[in-house]
Design a protein around this motif. Structure first.
Motif, PDB file in Angstrom:
ATOM      1  N   ASN A 110       1.324   5.389 -16.916  1.00  0.00           N
ATOM      2  CA  ASN A 110       2.501   5.410 -16.065  1.00  0.00           C
ATOM      3  C   ASN A 110       2.225   4.726 -14.730  1.00  0.00           C
ATOM      4  O   ASN A 110       3.001   3.893 -14.256  1.00  0.00           O
ATOM      5  N   PHE A 111       1.085   5.075 -14.121  1.00  0.00           N
ATOM      6  CA  PHE A 111       0.749   4.480 -12.826  1.00  0.00           C
ATOM      7  C   PHE A 111       0.430   2.996 -12.954  1.00  0.00           C
ATOM      8  O   PHE A 111       0.790   2.198 -12.080  1.00  0.00           O
ATOM      9  N   LEU A 112      -0.237   2.607 -14.030  1.00  0.00           N
ATOM     10  CA  LEU A 112      -0.528   1.187 -14.235  1.00  0.00           C
ATOM     11  C   LEU A 112       0.769   0.376 -14.316  1.00  0.00           C
ATOM     12  O   LEU A 112       0.900  -0.673 -13.680  1.00  0.00           O
ATOM     13  N   ALA A 113       1.720   0.872 -15.086  1.00  0.00           N
ATOM     14  CA  ALA A 113       2.994   0.161 -15.241  1.00  0.00           C
ATOM     15  C   ALA A 113       3.726   0.063 -13.905  1.00  0.00           C
ATOM     16  O   ALA A 113       4.196  -1.009 -13.509  1.00  0.00           O
ATOM     17  N   SER A 114       3.807   1.192 -13.199  1.00  0.00           N
ATOM     18  CA  SER A 114       4.501   1.196 -11.915  1.00  0.00           C
ATOM     19  C   SER A 114       3.730   0.391 -10.874  1.00  0.00           C
ATOM     20  O   SER A 114       4.307  -0.423 -10.139  1.00  0.00           O
ATOM     21  N   GLY A 115       2.418   0.622 -10.812  1.00  0.00           N
ATOM     22  CA  GLY A 115       1.605  -0.007  -9.776  1.00  0.00           C
ATOM     23  C   GLY A 115       1.570  -1.524  -9.860  1.00  0.00           C
ATOM     24  O   GLY A 115       1.638  -2.213  -8.838  1.00  0.00           O
ATOM     25  N   VAL A 116       1.488  -2.051 -11.079  1.00  0.00           N
ATOM     26  CA  VAL A 116       1.449  -3.508 -11.244  1.00  0.00           C
ATOM     27  C   VAL A 116       2.761  -4.130 -10.772  1.00  0.00           C
ATOM     28  O   VAL A 116       2.767  -5.091  -9.997  1.00  0.00           O
ATOM     29  N   PHE A 117       3.864  -3.583 -11.222  1.00  0.00           N
ATOM     30  CA  PHE A 117       5.173  -4.134 -10.852  1.00  0.00           C
ATOM     31  C   PHE A 117       5.410  -4.006  -9.346  1.00  0.00           C
ATOM     32  O   PHE A 117       5.764  -4.979  -8.663  1.00  0.00           O
ATOM     33  N   ILE A 118       5.216  -2.806  -8.816  1.00  0.00           N
ATOM     34  CA  ILE A 118       5.451  -2.557  -7.389  1.00  0.00           C
ATOM     35  C   ILE A 118       4.512  -3.379  -6.528  1.00  0.00           C
ATOM     36  O   ILE A 118       4.927  -4.023  -5.555  1.00  0.00           O
ATOM     37  N   GLY A 119       3.213  -3.374  -6.880  1.00  0.00           N
ATOM     38  CA  GLY A 119       2.217  -4.051  -6.062  1.00  0.00           C
ATOM     39  C   GLY A 119       2.434  -5.550  -5.992  1.00  0.00           C
ATOM     40  O   GLY A 119       2.451  -6.138  -4.900  1.00  0.00           O
ATOM     41  N   VAL A 120       2.619  -6.186  -7.144  1.00  0.00           N
ATOM     42  CA  VAL A 120       2.794  -7.643  -7.169  1.00  0.00           C
ATOM     43  C   VAL A 120       4.072  -8.046  -6.447  1.00  0.00           C
ATOM     44  O   VAL A 120       4.073  -8.944  -5.592  1.00  0.00           O
ATOM     45  N   ALA A 121       5.178  -7.387  -6.769  1.00  0.00           N
ATOM     46  CA  ALA A 121       6.455  -7.734  -6.139  1.00  0.00           C
ATOM     47  C   ALA A 121       6.410  -7.536  -4.628  1.00  0.00           C
ATOM     48  O   ALA A 121       6.884  -8.382  -3.855  1.00  0.00           O
ATOM     49  N   ILE A 178       0.839  -1.203   0.000  1.00  0.00           N
ATOM     50  CA  ILE A 178       0.000   0.000   0.000  1.00  0.00           C
ATOM     51  C   ILE A 178       0.868   1.246   0.000  1.00  0.00           C
ATOM     52  O   ILE A 178       0.607   2.213  -0.739  1.00  0.00           O
ATOM     53  N   ALA A 179       1.898   1.238   0.817  1.00  0.00           N
ATOM     54  CA  ALA A 179       2.821   2.373   0.853  1.00  0.00           C
ATOM     55  C   ALA A 179       3.510   2.549  -0.500  1.00  0.00           C
ATOM     56  O   ALA A 179       3.664   3.677  -0.994  1.00  0.00           O
ATOM     57  N   GLY A 180       3.917   1.439  -1.114  1.00  0.00           N
ATOM     58  CA  GLY A 180       4.557   1.511  -2.420  1.00  0.00           C
ATOM     59  C   GLY A 180       3.653   2.118  -3.471  1.00  0.00           C
ATOM     60  O   GLY A 180       4.078   2.961  -4.273  1.00  0.00           O
ATOM     61  N   LEU A 181       2.385   1.721  -3.465  1.00  0.00           N
ATOM     62  CA  LEU A 181       1.425   2.259  -4.433  1.00  0.00           C
ATOM     63  C   LEU A 181       1.128   3.729  -4.168  1.00  0.00           C
ATOM     64  O   LEU A 181       0.978   4.523  -5.104  1.00  0.00           O
ATOM     65  N   ALA A 182       1.054   4.107  -2.891  1.00  0.00           N
ATOM     66  CA  ALA A 182       0.808   5.511  -2.554  1.00  0.00           C
ATOM     67  C   ALA A 182       1.952   6.394  -3.043  1.00  0.00           C
ATOM     68  O   ALA A 182       1.726   7.478  -3.610  1.00  0.00           O
ATOM     69  N   MET A 183       3.182   5.929  -2.861  1.00  0.00           N
ATOM     70  CA  MET A 183       4.329   6.685  -3.354  1.00  0.00           C
ATOM     71  C   MET A 183       4.306   6.773  -4.875  1.00  0.00           C
ATOM     72  O   MET A 183       4.660   7.807  -5.460  1.00  0.00           O
ATOM     73  N   ALA A 184       3.878   5.686  -5.534  1.00  0.00           N
ATOM     74  CA  ALA A 184       3.805   5.680  -7.004  1.00  0.00           C
ATOM     75  C   ALA A 184       2.811   6.718  -7.518  1.00  0.00           C
ATOM     76  O   ALA A 184       3.066   7.382  -8.529  1.00  0.00           O
ATOM     77  N   VAL A 185       1.669   6.856  -6.839  1.00  0.00           N
ATOM     78  CA  VAL A 185       0.675   7.858  -7.242  1.00  0.00           C
ATOM     79  C   VAL A 185       1.291   9.250  -7.209  1.00  0.00           C
ATOM     80  O   VAL A 185       1.134  10.053  -8.145  1.00  0.00           O
ATOM     81  N   VAL A 186       2.006   9.550  -6.132  1.00  0.00           N
ATOM     82  CA  VAL A 186       2.616  10.875  -5.983  1.00  0.00           C
ATOM     83  C   VAL A 186       3.643  11.121  -7.081  1.00  0.00           C
ATOM     84  O   VAL A 186       3.643  12.171  -7.731  1.00  0.00           O
ATOM     85  N   VAL A 187       4.517  10.142  -7.321  1.00  0.00           N
ATOM     86  CA  VAL A 187       5.578  10.309  -8.320  1.00  0.00           C
ATOM     87  C   VAL A 187       4.986  10.479  -9.726  1.00  0.00           C
ATOM     88  O   VAL A 187       5.408  11.353 -10.490  1.00  0.00           O
ATOM     89  N   CYS A 188       4.013   9.663 -10.059  1.00  0.00           N
ATOM     90  CA  CYS A 188       3.392   9.750 -11.389  1.00  0.00           C
ATOM     91  C   CYS A 188       2.645  11.071 -11.566  1.00  0.00           C
ATOM     92  O   CYS A 188       2.640  11.645 -12.664  1.00  0.00           O
ATOM     93  N   PHE A 189       2.022  11.567 -10.495  1.00  0.00           N
ATOM     94  CA  PHE A 189       1.319  12.855 -10.584  1.00  0.00           C
ATOM     95  C   PHE A 189       2.319  13.989 -10.792  1.00  0.00           C
ATOM     96  O   PHE A 189       2.100  14.873 -11.628  1.00  0.00           O
ATOM     97  N   VAL A 190       3.411  13.978 -10.023  1.00  0.00           N
ATOM     98  CA  VAL A 190       4.431  15.014 -10.195  1.00  0.00           C
ATOM     99  C   VAL A 190       4.996  14.977 -11.611  1.00  0.00           C
ATOM    100  O   VAL A 190       5.206  16.032 -12.238  1.00  0.00           O
ATOM    101  N   GLU A 191       5.214  13.773 -12.152  1.00  0.00           N
ATOM    102  CA  GLU A 191       5.697  13.660 -13.528  1.00  0.00           C
ATOM    103  C   GLU A 191       4.697  14.271 -14.502  1.00  0.00           C
ATOM    104  O   GLU A 191       5.084  14.981 -15.439  1.00  0.00           O
ATOM    105  N   MET A 192       3.400  14.017 -14.271  1.00  0.00           N
ATOM    106  CA  MET A 192       2.367  14.520 -15.178  1.00  0.00           C
ATOM    107  C   MET A 192       2.369  16.049 -15.229  1.00  0.00           C
ATOM    108  O   MET A 192       2.211  16.641 -16.307  1.00  0.00           O
ATOM    109  N   VAL A 193       2.554  16.701 -14.077  1.00  0.00           N
ATOM    110  CA  VAL A 193       2.446  18.167 -14.033  1.00  0.00           C
ATOM    111  C   VAL A 193       3.787  18.864 -14.264  1.00  0.00           C
ATOM    112  O   VAL A 193       3.833  20.094 -14.272  1.00  0.00           O
ATOM    113  N   THR A 194       4.857  18.090 -14.468  1.00  0.00           N
ATOM    114  CA  THR A 194       6.158  18.727 -14.693  1.00  0.00           C
ATOM    115  C   THR A 194       6.712  18.409 -16.083  1.00  0.00           C
ATOM    116  O   THR A 194       6.663  19.241 -16.981  1.00  0.00           O
ATOM    117  N   ILE A 195       7.197  17.198 -16.277  1.00  0.00           N
ATOM    118  CA  ILE A 195       7.938  16.897 -17.512  1.00  0.00           C
ATOM    119  C   ILE A 195       7.126  16.156 -18.566  1.00  0.00           C
ATOM    120  O   ILE A 195       7.541  16.063 -19.717  1.00  0.00           O
TER     121      ILE A 195
END
Length: 223
Positions: free
Chosen positions: A85-96, A57-74
């Motif tokens: 972006n979140f789907l790719a990160s969330g699936v890998f992070i969540g399952v592992a 849960i913590a990993g997914l929460a951090m992923a949401v923040v990082v992906c959102f910052v990426e969306m509004v910056t670069i």
């Protein structure tokens, strides 16, 4: 055993620090234009390490923040890019993280990372088939033609590279957090499991990392 308020604050500080590092890696360490529209960045390495330490849960929460910052910056792909972006990160992070967090051993870490990589490949094939025609205006048949030459190899390499980097860096990150007092002493138990064959693990992981980075640079036409 429930965490004390002091432990919770330390955990939040650790997660904030890992999130900031992931954001920095997302912005500064990128291999763009792989196959014309794909980009590799190592943020999932940091986020998965966070998931290993603090739970999925913590990993997914951090992923949401990082992906959102990426969306509004670069990012230039807007909400669709954020979703992919979140789907790719969330699936890998969540399952592992789910596989590893229940029983913290090296074998479980490897199983979790392999499972996360396979799920990453499958999920991103499906969502690229759905979303790429919408974003780029190409027919779905053209997306299918990209599966074997681009999408499957890219996500397989991404999963393998992230996994090797995690195995290479995890012990050092946990040790540093523990010595700084940001991770409780009991968290060292999972760190001890990584001491078996540490030198072999580091050598193999470093070789895989170097090889796969070289492959991605070739894919991107940089070398």
């Amino acid at each position: 055993m429930a965490k004390t308020s002091s432990e919770r604050i330390k955990s939040l500080c650790s997660m904030a620090m890992l999130t900031a590092i992931a954001i920095a890696s997302d912005i500064l360490i990128r291999i763009p234009d792989i196959g014309g529209f794909l980009t590799y960045e190592p943020k999932d390495v940091i986020l998965t390490i966070g998931g290993f330490i603090f739970g999925p849960i913590a990993g997914l929460a951090m992923a949401v923040v990082v992906c959102f910052v990426e969306m509004v910056t670069i990012s230039t792909t807007g909400i669709i890019g954020f979703l992919m972006n979140f789907l790719a990160s969330g699936v890998f992070i969540g399952v592992a993280s789910v596989v590893y967090y229940k029983k913290k051993t090296l074998s479980r870490a490897i199983i979790g990372l392999v499972a996360g990589s396979l799920c990453l490949i499958a999920v991103m094939l499906l969502w690229n088939y759905i979303m790429t025609p919408i974003f780029f205006g190409m027919p779905r048949e053209a997306v299918l033609d990209l599966f074997l030459p681009l999408l499957i190899p890219f996500n397989a390499i991404k999963g393998a590279l992230n996994s090797a980097l995690i195995l290479l860096l995890y012990k050092g990150v946990v040790t540093a957090l523990r010595k700084s007092g940001l991770v409780p002493r009991r968290e060292s138990a999972d760190n001890e499991n990584f001491k078996t064959n540490t030198i072999i693990l580091i050598i193999v992981s470093a070789f895989i990392v170097a090889t796969l980075i070289l492959v991605l640079l070739i894919f991107a036409g940089i070398i």
